[in-house]
Design a protein around this motif. Structure first.
Motif, mmCIF file in Angstrom:
data_model
loop_
_atom_site.group_PDB
_atom_site.id
_atom_site.type_symbol
_atom_site.label_atom_id
_atom_site.label_comp_id
_atom_site.label_asym_id
_atom_site.label_seq_id
_atom_site.Cartn_x
_atom_site.Cartn_y
_atom_site.Cartn_z
ATOM 1 N N UNK A 1 23.351 7.121 -22.760
ATOM 2 C CA UNK A 1 24.337 6.179 -22.275
ATOM 3 C C UNK A 1 25.763 6.672 -22.360
ATOM 4 N N UNK A 2 26.137 7.281 -23.499
ATOM 5 C CA UNK A 2 27.525 7.665 -23.705
ATOM 6 C C UNK A 2 27.583 8.938 -24.546
ATOM 7 N N UNK A 3 28.528 9.846 -24.262
ATOM 8 C CA UNK A 3 28.576 11.141 -24.958
ATOM 9 C C UNK A 3 28.563 11.077 -26.485
ATOM 10 N N UNK A 4 29.278 10.147 -27.161
ATOM 11 C CA UNK A 4 29.214 10.130 -28.621
ATOM 12 C C UNK A 4 27.798 9.952 -29.156
ATOM 13 N N UNK A 5 27.023 9.070 -28.514
ATOM 14 C CA UNK A 5 25.662 8.836 -28.967
ATOM 15 C C UNK A 5 24.785 10.060 -28.717
ATOM 16 N N UNK B 1 16.268 9.370 -31.384
ATOM 17 C CA UNK B 1 16.587 8.885 -30.041
ATOM 18 C C UNK B 1 16.585 7.363 -29.993
ATOM 19 N N UNK B 2 15.621 6.736 -30.683
ATOM 20 C CA UNK B 2 15.480 5.282 -30.605
ATOM 21 C C UNK B 2 16.369 4.537 -31.600
ATOM 22 N N UNK B 3 17.066 5.269 -32.498
ATOM 23 C CA UNK B 3 17.883 4.576 -33.498
ATOM 24 C C UNK B 3 18.969 3.739 -32.850
ATOM 25 N N UNK B 4 19.508 4.192 -31.719
ATOM 26 C CA UNK B 4 20.614 3.476 -31.083
ATOM 27 C C UNK B 4 20.194 2.099 -30.553
ATOM 28 N N UNK C 1 21.969 12.883 -39.115
ATOM 29 C CA UNK C 1 20.553 12.549 -39.152
ATOM 30 C C UNK C 1 20.095 12.088 -40.526
ATOM 31 N N UNK C 2 20.729 12.591 -41.577
ATOM 32 C CA UNK C 2 20.371 12.211 -42.940
ATOM 33 C C UNK C 2 20.944 10.860 -43.345
ATOM 34 N N UNK C 3 21.779 10.285 -42.495
ATOM 35 C CA UNK C 3 22.267 8.923 -42.749
ATOM 36 C C UNK C 3 21.128 7.917 -42.608
ATOM 37 N N UNK C 4 20.154 8.263 -41.761
ATOM 38 C CA UNK C 4 19.076 7.329 -41.435
ATOM 39 C C UNK C 4 18.207 7.101 -42.667
ATOM 40 N N UNK C 5 17.939 5.833 -42.958
ATOM 41 C CA UNK C 5 17.145 5.485 -44.139
ATOM 42 C C UNK C 5 17.991 5.034 -45.311
ATOM 43 N N UNK C 6 19.295 5.325 -45.251
ATOM 44 C CA UNK C 6 20.234 4.886 -46.276
ATOM 45 C C UNK C 6 20.998 3.695 -45.707
#
Length: 487
Positions: free
Chosen positions: A208-212, A222-225, A413-418
């Motif tokens: 959708x957008x470059x930052x993502x 990919x599906x986190x957003x 990527x390591x932010x995920x889960x925290x």
């Protein structure tokens, strides 16, 4: 068209050559992986350089003021500004000042990355979406009622996450202008189109957008957003409600003659140039899969990364030779909008380097520690800087905040889960995507939509006029989102 293809082939060849030379340069200081997708404008300065003084941002300020003032200062300056060649002269002149200053202070590495790993891929991607979508004809002219316009904006907002804000904007702006061509009060519709389709609607996927997309390349799933759906729905619901009320009032101001003409000329929608959907899909697949996530060798040999740009140029050629020229004529298609973006943004990309370098160097002094602070800070800087490197800069600040002492810095990527880290990442993501709508230069489709509208005789607001719209409409929405989601 031949000039466009020639220019893009030249840019790809130049990029490959420069990337090859760059890959051979020694780099004694460990840095992040420097692929064309993952680089920010300021994260990869040379190992030896002097700290930039604050006055080095003046060329960037000057180019912003030029965009804001010259079109409205006088009839003479407005006429001068209409010529894209004059925009190029201004952009190159101010960019040259920043270029020389950056060389003097030892930031040549940043210039190389900005021009060859950021600007050139950026323009080729925009050029491909612009040219291919220009060959798709959505014929018809439904009644330009407030309900129909609102539904149109809703559909465009939904589509933006899956074909990108640029793709959706270029595909849908011309039919919207055609539908509203019998009406006199149209400007607010284009402004809300920029808010919704060119920005906020691109929140749900990395396409959708470059930052993502940069977050995806940094390891964010990919599906986190999809977790940004609540924020997106609230923003879209509020803005569509405001738009419907606004357009209802504007509709009542239209003359009976214009409304009767609108009803008389109403015809169902039909689509021509369907082959271009194949090439548009090719662009999406190239962006999604021709990167270091799927071609790890790009990390070692940056030259390989430009295979994506080569594919995009080929897709432009395929669109050229498989489309009817009459379809582009029906769309009133010209290269003027993409030329305007290309000319202005080369100056913007270069002059913003000092601002991004200073932001990265002194960002921690801002005292940003809470999700609401990350949301507002990322958004404010994304309004005037490229929102992609701003996203990475504040991601880096968040990593420094969250990484335990003595440990290696956390990747996005390591932010995920925290839980705490994910809240901050959501704040950064929403700020970067949503607040790109605050100015014409916050996100590239904004300027392109403005240019297309003006080609179709819609007198769009000046830079300051558009800012008045965004401050009056978007600012309250973003403040509300701050309290609902990030406090």
């Amino acid at each position: 068209m031949k000039k466009l293809l020639t220019l893009m082939v030249f840019l790809v060849c130049l990029s490959v050559t420069t990337a090859g030379l760059f890959a051979e340069e020694p780099n004694p200081v460990p840095t992040e992986t420097t692929t064309q997708e993952e680089t920010g404008h300021s994260s990869h300065g040379e190992s030896v350089h002097e700290e930039l003084p604050y006055w080095t941002v003046l060329p960037f300020v000057a180019i912003l003021l030029s965009i804001a003032i010259l079109p409205v200062a006088s009839h003479k300056t407005a006429h001068w500004w209409e010529d894209n060649n004059n925009k190029l002269i201004l952009a190159v002149g101010l960019g040259a000042i920043s270029f020389i200053v950056l060389l003097i202070y030892g930031y040549s590495h940043n210039i190389v990355h900005t021009v060859f790993f950021d600007y050139i891929p950026f323009i080729i991607l925009l050029g491909s979406l612009f040219y291919i979508s220009g060959g798709i004809v959505i014929k018809g002219d439904i009644k330009a009622t407030p309900l129909n316009n609102t539904l149109y904006l809703l559909i465009g907002s939904s589509l933006a996450s899956f074909i990108g804000t640029t793709g959706a904007s270029m595909l849908l702006i011309r039919p919207l202008l055609k539908t509203n061509s019998e009406r006199k009060h149209v400007v607010h519709t284009v402004v809300f189109f920029i808010f919704l389709v060119s920005n906020i609607g691109g929140s749900l996927t990395p396409l959708g957008d470059p930052p993502l997309f940069l977050g995806y390349l940094k390891g964010v799933p990919f599906t986190w957003t999809f977790k940004l759906l609540p924020e997106m729905l609230v923003a879209i619901a509020i803005l569509l409600t405001v738009y419907f009320i606004w357009d209802t009032l504007a509709y009542k101001k239209e003359t009976k003659k214009d409304l009767a003409r609108d009803t008389k000329l109403a015809t169902p929608f039909s689509i021509g140039g369907q082959v271009n959907f194949i090439w548009l899909l090719g662009v999406i697949l190239a962006v999604a899969f021709l990167n270091s996530n799927y071609i790890p060798q790009i990390n070692e040999t940056p030259t390989l990364g430009f295979v994506r740009e080569a594919v995009l140029v080929i897709l432009i050629g395929l669109s050229k030779f498989t489309s009817k020229e009459s379809d582009r004529k029906f769309n009133n298609f010209t290269l003027h909008p993409i030329q305007e973006v290309a000319y202005l943004f080369i100056g913007i990309f270069i002059t913003m380097i000092p601002a991004l370098v200073l932001l990265e160097a002194h960002g921690k002094e801002l005292g940003v520690t809470q999700p609401w602070q990350f949301f507002l800070s990322t958004g404010i800087f994304s309004s005037v800087l490229d929102n992609a490197p701003t996203y990475l800069t504040f991601g880096s600040l968040a990593s420094g905040l969250l990484t335990p002492a003595g440990s290696a810095p956390l990747t996005l990527g390591q932010f995920i889960g925290n839980v705490q880290a994910e809240e901050i990442l959501k704040a950064i993501s929403v700020g970067a995507v949503f607040m790109g709508a605050n100015t014409y230069i916050g996100n590239a489709p904004n300027f392109m939509v403005k240019s297309v509208a003006e080609e179709n005789k819609v007198k769009m607001p000046s830079f300051g006029g558009y800012l008045a719209y965004s401050m009056g409409i978007l600012a309250p929405v973003f403040i509300l989102i701050t309290f609902i989601f990030f406090v």
